[in-house]
Design a protein around this motif. Structure first.
Motif, short mmCIF file in Angstrom:
data_model
loop_
_atom_site.label_atom_id
_atom_site.label_comp_id
_atom_site.label_asym_id
_atom_site.label_seq_id
_atom_site.Cartn_x
_atom_site.Cartn_y
_atom_site.Cartn_z
N MET A 124 0.83 -1.21 0.00
CA MET A 124 0.00 0.00 0.00
C MET A 124 0.87 1.27 0.00
SD MET A 124 -3.09 -0.77 -0.33
CE MET A 124 -3.78 0.83 0.01
N PHE A 125 1.99 1.23 0.72
CA PHE A 125 2.89 2.39 0.75
C PHE A 125 3.43 2.67 -0.65
CE2 PHE A 125 7.25 3.98 0.95
CZ PHE A 125 7.04 5.20 1.58
N GLU A 126 3.81 1.59 -1.35
CA GLU A 126 4.33 1.77 -2.71
C GLU A 126 3.28 2.37 -3.62
OE1 GLU A 126 5.42 -2.23 -3.48
OE2 GLU A 126 7.40 -2.06 -2.56
N PHE A 127 2.05 1.82 -3.56
CA PHE A 127 0.96 2.34 -4.37
C PHE A 127 0.70 3.81 -4.05
CE2 PHE A 127 -0.70 -1.83 -5.83
CZ PHE A 127 -1.08 -1.46 -7.11
N ALA A 128 0.66 4.15 -2.76
CA ALA A 128 0.36 5.53 -2.36
C ALA A 128 1.44 6.49 -2.85
CB ALA A 128 0.24 5.60 -0.84
N THR A 129 2.69 6.09 -2.73
CA THR A 129 3.80 6.97 -3.12
C THR A 129 3.80 7.26 -4.61
OG1 THR A 129 5.16 6.12 -1.29
CG2 THR A 129 6.30 7.27 -3.08
N VAL A 130 3.72 6.21 -5.43
CA VAL A 130 3.79 6.43 -6.88
C VAL A 130 2.51 7.06 -7.40
CG1 VAL A 130 5.49 4.61 -7.24
CG2 VAL A 130 3.05 4.05 -7.41
N THR A 131 1.37 6.81 -6.74
CA THR A 131 0.11 7.43 -7.16
C THR A 131 0.15 8.93 -6.89
OG1 THR A 131 -1.13 5.39 -6.78
CG2 THR A 131 -2.39 7.43 -6.87
N LEU A 132 0.66 9.32 -5.72
CA LEU A 132 0.78 10.74 -5.39
C LEU A 132 1.76 11.43 -6.35
CD1 LEU A 132 -0.08 12.97 -3.43
CD2 LEU A 132 1.87 12.35 -1.98
N ALA A 133 2.86 10.75 -6.64
CA ALA A 133 3.84 11.30 -7.58
C ALA A 133 3.21 11.48 -8.96
CB ALA A 133 5.06 10.39 -7.66
N LEU A 167 0.07 12.05 -9.58
CA LEU A 167 -0.85 13.18 -9.49
C LEU A 167 -0.10 14.49 -9.72
CD1 LEU A 167 -3.74 14.24 -8.59
CD2 LEU A 167 -2.74 14.44 -6.31
N PHE A 168 1.02 14.69 -9.01
CA PHE A 168 1.80 15.91 -9.18
C PHE A 168 2.42 16.00 -10.56
CE2 PHE A 168 1.98 15.92 -4.42
CZ PHE A 168 1.39 17.16 -4.24
N ALA A 169 2.85 14.86 -11.09
CA ALA A 169 3.44 14.84 -12.43
C ALA A 169 2.42 15.27 -13.47
CB ALA A 169 3.97 13.45 -12.75
N GLY A 170 1.18 14.77 -13.35
CA GLY A 170 0.13 15.17 -14.27
C GLY A 170 -0.17 16.65 -14.19
N PHE A 171 -0.11 17.19 -12.97
CA PHE A 171 -0.37 18.61 -12.74
C PHE A 171 0.67 19.47 -13.47
CE2 PHE A 171 0.49 22.42 -10.17
CZ PHE A 171 -0.76 23.03 -10.19
N ALA A 175 -6.24 13.19 -13.05
CA ALA A 175 -6.75 14.15 -12.06
C ALA A 175 -5.81 15.35 -11.93
CB ALA A 175 -6.91 13.46 -10.71
N GLY A 176 -4.51 15.07 -11.86
CA GLY A 176 -3.53 16.16 -11.81
C GLY A 176 -3.55 17.00 -13.07
N SER A 177 -3.72 16.33 -14.20
CA SER A 177 -3.78 17.02 -15.48
C SER A 177 -4.98 17.97 -15.55
CB SER A 177 -3.87 16.00 -16.62
OG SER A 177 -3.97 16.61 -17.86
N LEU A 178 -6.09 17.53 -15.01
CA LEU A 178 -7.30 18.37 -14.99
C LEU A 178 -7.05 19.65 -14.20
CD1 LEU A 178 -10.30 18.79 -15.55
CD2 LEU A 178 -10.80 17.46 -13.50
N LEU A 179 -6.41 19.53 -13.03
CA LEU A 179 -6.12 20.69 -12.20
C LEU A 179 -5.13 21.62 -12.89
CD1 LEU A 179 -5.77 18.96 -8.71
CD2 LEU A 179 -7.68 20.38 -9.50
N GLY A 180 -4.07 21.05 -13.47
CA GLY A 180 -3.06 21.86 -14.13
C GLY A 180 -3.60 22.60 -15.34
#
Length: 254
Positions: free
Chosen positions: A1-10, A12-16, A214-219
């Motif tokens: 779960m930690f691995e999933f959370a870390t790369v998913t958050l990354a 999100l920011f990358a898409g932004f 999701a990040g792309s939408l915000l950006g």
């Protein structure tokens, strides 16, 4: 779960960041290598493309609804970018990009300084060409930078944006919107290669893709709201970060 959370958050920011001006790989690729230090690099690159291509494609669609796109020039340019990316991926199997790795920080520094000194660059949208000349020059940009993306890659979106501004007369908002279409093409080309070789983790890529969109939408919303001046400022920050990252990689690794 930690691995999933870390790369998913990354993701999100990358898409932004990627939606505004490109450069999302600065965030997502290091995160993947940090979380999975023992994984095959090709698999991590493939997983990165499997996530980021969706955010880039989504941003393209969002921009197309609000920004007037020069489709007659951009569609052939996207085809040229796709072909260039495939050629670059093939070339890197024959010639290592060692020299380019060492030269890249200085190329990016020249782009940074030129943009910094030309304070009016990319603030107004004044297309220099129309019709066949614009399509030909846009296709040349797509082919050359597409080749670079397949051959090496860092800063592809920033190079697309800079050349659309400098050579075609676009403002930073229109250049970023146009770059998204071409970057989608190069990402698809690279992704097809990685998939054919089995270098992708779909269970991570699909979750990361949702976050990337999701990040792309915000950006995209921020870029459309604040316009060319905002995109120019983010461009300078991203190129500055690329200079530091590529310089560190080139001269630390030797």
């Amino acid at each position: 779960m930690f691995e999933f959370a870390t790369v998913t958050l990354a993701s999100l920011f990358a898409g932004f960041i990627d939606a505004i001006v490109g450069g999302g790989g600065l965030i997502l690729v290091p995160a993947l290598f940090s979380v999975f230090p023992n994984a095959a690099p090709a698999t991590l690159f493939g997983t990165n493309k499997g996530a980021s291509v969706w955010g880039t494609a989504w941003a393209t669609g969002q921009y197309a609804r609000r920004v007037q796109m020069a489709w007659s020039a951009l569609l052939p340019a996207a085809v040229a970018a796709l072909a260039g990316s495939a050629l670059g991926a093939w070339a890197v199997t024959l010639v290592p990009p060692t020299g380019l790795r060492k030269a890249l920080p200085f190329i990016l520094l020249a782009v940074f300084l030129y943009t910094l000194m030309r304070k009016d660059l990319g603030r107004e949208h004044r297309r220099r060409y129309t019709g066949a000349p614009e399509a030909a020059l846009a296709s040349l940009i797509g082919l050359v930078i597409g080749f670079y993306d397949g051959f090496f890659g860092p800063g592809t979106g920033s190079f697309f944006v800079f050349l659309f501004v400098r050579l075609l007369g676009y403002d930073f908002l229109h250049a970023s919107a146009s770059a998204k279409l071409l970057n989608t093409a190069t990402n698809l080309s690279a992704l097809a290669l990685f998939i054919s070789k089995g270098h992708i983790w779909w269970h991570y890529a699909l979750v990361m893709a949702v976050a990337n969109v999701a990040g792309s939408l915000l950006g995209t919303r921020l870029a459309l709201k604040h316009g060319a001046g905002f995109v120019r400022a983010v461009f300078m920050v991203v190129v500055g970060a690329l200079i530091l990252k590529t310089g560190y990689d080139a001269y630390r690794l030797g």
